[in-house]
Design an enzyme around this catalytic site. Structure first.
Site, PDB file in Angstrom:
ATOM      1  N   SER A  94     -16.181  34.946   3.361  1.00  0.00           N
ATOM      2  CA  SER A  94     -15.965  33.948   4.448  1.00  0.00           C
ATOM      3  C   SER A  94     -15.547  34.674   5.829  1.00  0.00           C
ATOM      4  CB  SER A  94     -14.788  32.944   3.967  1.00  0.00           C
ATOM      5  OG  SER A  94     -15.173  32.666   2.640  1.00  0.00           O
TER       6      SER A  94
HETATM    7  N1  SAH Z   1     -13.296  34.371  -1.594  1.00  0.00           N
HETATM    8  C1  SAH Z   1     -14.466  35.020  -1.591  1.00  0.00           C
HETATM    9  C2  SAH Z   1     -15.510  33.916  -0.916  1.00  0.00           C
HETATM   10  C3  SAH Z   1     -16.571  33.663  -1.860  1.00  0.00           C
HETATM   11  S1  SAH Z   1     -17.634  32.705  -1.640  1.00  0.00           S
HETATM   12  C4  SAH Z   1     -14.303  36.239  -0.659  1.00  0.00           C
HETATM   13  O1  SAH Z   1     -13.335  36.561  -0.076  1.00  0.00           O
HETATM   14  O2  SAH Z   1     -15.292  37.180  -0.484  1.00  0.00           O
HETATM   15  C5  SAH Z   1     -17.737  31.805  -2.976  1.00  0.00           C
HETATM   16  C6  SAH Z   1     -17.666  32.108  -4.503  1.00  0.00           C
HETATM   17  O3  SAH Z   1     -17.489  31.130  -5.264  1.00  0.00           O
HETATM   18  C7  SAH Z   1     -19.261  32.774  -4.705  1.00  0.00           C
HETATM   19  O4  SAH Z   1     -19.448  34.052  -5.101  1.00  0.00           O
HETATM   20  C8  SAH Z   1     -19.739  31.739  -5.822  1.00  0.00           C
HETATM   21  O5  SAH Z   1     -20.295  32.530  -6.846  1.00  0.00           O
HETATM   22  C9  SAH Z   1     -18.301  31.492  -6.511  1.00  0.00           C
HETATM   23  N2  SAH Z   1     -18.239  30.319  -7.609  1.00  0.00           N
HETATM   24  C10 SAH Z   1     -18.869  29.299  -7.334  1.00  0.00           C
HETATM   25  N3  SAH Z   1     -18.853  28.455  -8.354  1.00  0.00           N
HETATM   26  C11 SAH Z   1     -17.750  28.878  -9.098  1.00  0.00           C
HETATM   27  C12 SAH Z   1     -17.202  28.744 -10.254  1.00  0.00           C
HETATM   28  N4  SAH Z   1     -17.310  27.415 -10.910  1.00  0.00           N
HETATM   29  N5  SAH Z   1     -16.125  29.494 -10.882  1.00  0.00           N
HETATM   30  C13 SAH Z   1     -16.225  30.854 -10.297  1.00  0.00           C
HETATM   31  N6  SAH Z   1     -16.638  31.250  -8.962  1.00  0.00           N
HETATM   32  C14 SAH Z   1     -17.419  30.221  -8.460  1.00  0.00           C
END
Ligand code: SAH
Length: 235
Positions: free
Chosen positions: A78
């Site tokens: 993000s």
């Molecule tokens: N917090 C992260 C941003 C992640 S983007 C950072 O600092 O880089 C959102 C992420 O959520 C993606 O990697 C996606 O694969 C994951 N995601 C989506 N659905 C999910 C679920 N049900 N359980 C765990 N991860 C999930």
């Protein structure tokens, strides 16, 4: 990706010193803009090298106010301001236990680890295997071995470590997943984007009173990738 123009991939050229300077300037800007307020979060943002969590081809842009694609499907790191946006509203502080859904790069988990300190605990879960492996490598390289990383569906929460003082969901949900509400501590807070991945979503803060009553507050409009899994948009 909706809403952003990502610069061209390139071979990174910036030095450690240059990144350090950019990090300090970013923290100054985030403070001036009112995103960053508390000492613990400022200290963490000054310490954690965001460039180490950004894929090599975008590394030189690490401190631009942009999200970048990560290995895996629909995963992004993000924008820098979204971390204080979450952690300040959650009131994340030393000694607390945080559960993060969507590890992505691991940057948010590393920041949280610095904020909660040695008496706190960070549990983070990632559903995409390739993204999970990317995060795992990053955490290992940067010595964040004490962050508990799980490969699985975070929409179900993670009961063995519950209740959590704070929960953050970094992917947009159709509605706040029930299991996560149940795993929230009394007087705990949960933050999540709610709404369709096709358009701007509502960033929602849920606060649980002493008597278990839930209060819901709209923070602002945001853009996140979809939550997958049982309580997400797709399995
Ligand atoms: N917090 C992260 C941003 C992640 S983007 C950072 O600092 O880089 C959102 C992420 O959520 C993606 O990697 C996606 O694969 C994951 N995601 C989506 N659905 C999910 C679920 N049900 N359980 C765990 N991860 C999930």
């Amino acid at each position: 990706m909706v809403g952003w123009t990502i610069p061209h991939p390139k071979v990174p050229e910036k030095t450690k010193k240059e990144f350090e300077k950019e990090r300090e300037e970013k923290v100054k800007w985030l403070t001036q803009e009112g995103f960053l307020k508390s000492k613990g979060i400022i200290k963490a943002m000054l310490k954690v090298p965001r460039e180490e969590f950004v894929p090599e081809q975008y590394r030189d842009y690490a401190y631009h106010e942009l999200p970048f694609p990560l290995p895996g499907r629909d995963a992004t790191i993000s924008c820098p301001h979204s971390y204080p946006l979450f952690y300040e509203a959650l009131g994340l502080k030393a000694g607390e236990k945080l559960f993060e859904v969507g590890t992505g790069s691991g940057y948010g988990a590393a920041l949280a680890r610095e904020i909660v300190g040695p008496d706190g605990r960070v549990v983070t879960i990632e559903i995409d295997e390739e993204t999970y492996n990317f995060a795992r490598r990053n955490m290992k390289r940067l010595d964040y071995d004490d962050v508990f990383l799980i490969h699985g569906d975070g929409s179900l929460g993670y009961a063995p470590d519950a209740p959590y003082d704070k929960i953050c969901i970094t992917a947009t949900c159709p509605e706040i997943p029930r299991p996560l509400i149940h795993q929230l501590a009394i007087q705990g807070r949960l933050m999540a984007p709610v709404g369709s991945p096709e358009r701007a979503q509502d960033l929602i803060l849920i606060e649980q009173d002493k008597d278990g009553t839930l209060r819901r507050k709209f923070i602002e409009k945001v853009l996140y990738v979809p939550l997958k899994g049982k309580h997400g948009w797709s399995d």
